[in-house]
Design a protein around this motif. Structure first.
Motif, short mmCIF file in Angstrom:
data_model
loop_
_atom_site.label_atom_id
_atom_site.label_comp_id
_atom_site.label_asym_id
_atom_site.label_seq_id
_atom_site.Cartn_x
_atom_site.Cartn_y
_atom_site.Cartn_z
N CYS A 391 0.98 -1.07 0.04
CA CYS A 391 0.13 -0.10 0.14
C CYS A 391 1.00 1.23 0.20
N PHE A 392 1.89 1.28 0.81
CA PHE A 392 2.87 2.20 0.68
C PHE A 392 3.43 2.64 -0.49
N ALA A 393 4.04 1.37 -1.03
CA ALA A 393 4.74 1.54 -2.20
C ALA A 393 3.99 2.00 -3.46
N THR A 394 2.68 1.53 -3.61
CA THR A 394 1.96 2.03 -4.65
C THR A 394 1.51 3.35 -4.43
N GLY A 395 1.11 3.88 -3.16
CA GLY A 395 0.82 5.08 -2.99
C GLY A 395 2.05 6.03 -3.40
N ARG A 396 3.13 5.72 -3.08
CA ARG A 396 4.29 6.53 -3.41
C ARG A 396 4.49 6.52 -4.99
N ALA A 397 4.28 5.26 -5.48
CA ALA A 397 4.56 5.36 -6.97
C ALA A 397 3.50 6.15 -7.59
N ALA A 398 2.20 6.06 -7.32
CA ALA A 398 1.04 6.79 -8.04
C ALA A 398 1.42 8.27 -7.80
#
Length: 424
Positions: A391-398
């Motif tokens: 969740c953290f990684a995809t939020g940051r990537a988005a």
């Protein structure tokens, strides 16, 4: 609210970990950020996850870590590599929260609680200028392309230069993730895989006698498998209707898919994983004299309580008086599962926006300027820190995708003051 012509304005919809970290990255780049959440406060599921001990991430090396995401490993690995377990742990330390690695390899805050972390995080977000709007339930878009929100003061239309959706899946709807967004996006031509329970319990259909006697009993020091998978050691719990717990959750994807394909699935339990099949067979076959089979199994093998109850439940009276069948069942007890528990009871959900519907920056191909992150994407992972990390990684990537899109938009499109600055 119209976007400023000097600074781009981005709407982040969803106040869970993915939405909050996205807001942080965007604000650090000089973007005006409005974060909207349907609940009276943000991070509610995050707080619930911390009730039994806040498991932030896992300490295992990246390769086995990435493998935990199964079919979506390839899609998630680059995002996780950019913000992996050690990076997430460093980020937590930056909030003034210390962490430690438990005996299982899981990483926890020293205080084992989510609330101090969330308080420090929200204070930092507000200090960076992020405006948080609660009790704003997203309804989709109006004809002019503005975001629609249901609020206590009636419906509101919000215009933004880009939108980042982090709406969660469909587990624990009372905390805000109800999956209502699926219909809205599907109507816009976005490919969405059906939401399904993940990290969930399963129904077995115990006899009334077994259910009454053993519901709530923990199954400790066991191993389990589904199909030809290697046995996994761990613990689970017998419920009134079936089984649940960390060992079952680790197998839930295969069990759920088997039920969907065949109407049932077999959970194979090893009730004595520390003992060889030969040793078990010899001990069971040892003369028991006048002792009952239950007394015999306890004295010779140390099996008692719910483990013996399971043997009776599966083998029945005739099977329990056949030493060879008993010995085989102790090492490979077949428990038939007939249905996963409802998605609202699950720890997480599978399904969601297909990665094929997104570009490399997690922007929806059919909706330019709209990005997706977190559990609403089509991936799943076991408990143990893997859910939060993704969740953290995809939020940051988005969020970084939003910045790239704003920077590359036509000249008429407002650009972030610090678009070229690497986000935090």
């Amino acid at each position: 609210m119209p976007a400023s012509r000097s600074t781009p304005r981005v709407a982040v919809v969803g106040g869970g970990p993915a939405g909050l970290i996205a807001a942080e990255v965007l604000a650090a780049a000089g973007v005006a950020v409005d974060l909207y959440d349907a609940m009276p406060s943000v991070g509610r599921k995050f707080l619930l996850a911390g009730v039994g001990g806040m498991n932030i991430t896992h300490s295992e090396p990246n390769e086995p870590f990435f493998a935990r995401y199964g079919a979506r490993r390839e899609a998630l690995a680059p995002l996780l590599a950019d913000f992996d377990g050690p990076a997430l742990r460093d980020w937590v330390h930056g909030l003034g929260i210390e962490t430690f690695v438990g005996s299982s390899g899981r990483v926890f805050p020293t205080e084992m609680k989510a609330a101090p972390l969330l308080r420090a995080w929200l204070a930092r977000l507000r200090a960076s200028g992020v405006a948080i709007h609660v009790r704003h339930r997203w309804l989709g878009w109006d004809e002019a392309g503005a975001l629609r929100f249901a609020t206590p003061d009636g419906e509101k239309a919000v215009k933004a230069d880009a939108t980042l959706l982090a709406l969660g899946g469909a587990s624990w709807a009372k905390l805000g993730s109800d999956g209502a967004w699926v219909k809205t996006l599907a109507e816009r031509g976005v490919a969405v895989a059906p939401l399904a329970p993940a990290n969930c319990g399963f129904d077995v259909g115990w006899s009334e006698h077994f259910s009454t006697r053993f519901a709530g009993a923990p199954l400790k020091a066991v191993a389990a498998a589904c199909g030809d998978e290697p046995l996994k050691r761990g613990e689970c719990v017998v419920t009134a209707s079936g089984v649940e717990g960390s060992l079952v959750y680790a197998l839930s994807a295969r069990l759920r898919d088997a039920i969907a394909a065949h109407g049932r699935a077999t959970l194979t339990l090893d009730l004595a994983p520390e003992r060889s099949a030969e040793w078990v067979a010899a001990e069971v076959a040892h003369p028991r004299g006048s002792r009952s089979i239950a007394s015999h199994l306890q004295s010779r093998l140390g099996l008692k309580g719910v483990k013996v109850g399971l043997l009776w439940e599966v083998l029945g009276k005739d099977g329990m008086h056949d030493p060879a069948r008993v010995a085989a069942a102790i090492k490979a007890l077949p428990v038939t599962l007939v249905a996963p528990r409802p998605i609202d009871e699950a720890i997480s959900s599978a399904g969601g926006v297909a990665f094929e519907a997104l570009d490399a920056n997690l922007m929806v191909k059919a909706l330019p300027g709209v990005f997706c992150a977190g559990e609403m994407l089509d991936w799943e992972a076991p408990t143990g820190g893997y859910l939060l990390t993704a969740c953290f990684a995809t939020g940051r990537a988005a969020a970084r995708g939003v910045l790239a899109w704003l920077a590359e938009a036509p000249a008429a499109q407002p650009k972030p003051r610090s678009a070229r600055k690497k986000p935090a």
